[in-house]
Design a protein around this motif. Sequence first.
Motif, mmCIF file in Angstrom:
data_model
loop_
_atom_site.group_PDB
_atom_site.id
_atom_site.type_symbol
_atom_site.label_atom_id
_atom_site.label_comp_id
_atom_site.label_asym_id
_atom_site.label_seq_id
_atom_site.Cartn_x
_atom_site.Cartn_y
_atom_site.Cartn_z
ATOM 1 N N VAL A 23 -43.253 -57.843 -28.458
ATOM 2 C CA VAL A 23 -42.143 -58.206 -29.340
ATOM 3 C C VAL A 23 -42.589 -59.153 -30.461
ATOM 4 O O VAL A 23 -42.367 -58.856 -31.646
ATOM 5 C CB VAL A 23 -40.988 -58.823 -28.523
ATOM 6 N N LEU A 24 -43.197 -60.271 -30.126
ATOM 7 C CA LEU A 24 -43.617 -61.220 -31.159
ATOM 8 C C LEU A 24 -44.639 -60.629 -32.138
ATOM 9 O O LEU A 24 -44.489 -60.814 -33.348
ATOM 10 C CB LEU A 24 -44.142 -62.506 -30.519
ATOM 11 N N PRO A 25 -45.663 -59.893 -31.664
ATOM 12 C CA PRO A 25 -46.580 -59.283 -32.630
ATOM 13 C C PRO A 25 -45.920 -58.254 -33.553
ATOM 14 O O PRO A 25 -46.282 -58.167 -34.730
ATOM 15 C CB PRO A 25 -47.633 -58.606 -31.748
ATOM 16 N N VAL A 26 -44.947 -57.513 -33.039
ATOM 17 C CA VAL A 26 -44.270 -56.534 -33.902
ATOM 18 C C VAL A 26 -43.480 -57.252 -34.991
ATOM 19 O O VAL A 26 -43.507 -56.848 -36.159
ATOM 20 C CB VAL A 26 -43.370 -55.597 -33.066
ATOM 21 N N TYR A 27 -42.769 -58.311 -34.630
ATOM 22 C CA TYR A 27 -42.062 -59.092 -35.650
ATOM 23 C C TYR A 27 -43.037 -59.678 -36.665
ATOM 24 O O TYR A 27 -42.783 -59.665 -37.872
ATOM 25 C CB TYR A 27 -41.247 -60.212 -35.010
#
Length: 122
Positions: A60-64
Amino acid sequence: MAWSPAVIERVGSMRFTELALTVSGLGILVHWLISHPLSSVVQPWPVWAYALTIAIFSTVLPVYAMTNAMKRIGAGRTAVIGSFGPVLSIVMSMGILNERLSAVQWLGAAIVLSGVWMVSKK
């Protein structure tokens, strides 16, 4: 990455990321439901805690972060920077986990680095 800047411009990076994660998650869920019995869902709570932690910090954080990078520096530069991920994983696995790479793995790393170098020269 090539077509997403136009969509990000139209709907915003946060909405784009949420839509991308939703579609990806639904695809994975459908595949899992087809290929696994429902009984495999029953796991001890530490397994679920690790899975949630990995999902948040590794997905989730890397995609954002990637979506915001595309918005700020463009898709091409984001792709070039993202290409270093596998190589950094190799370096960290050697330094932290004391892993050793085979000749084929070193060749793959060299190909990735060469590709990044060639794309960045354009």
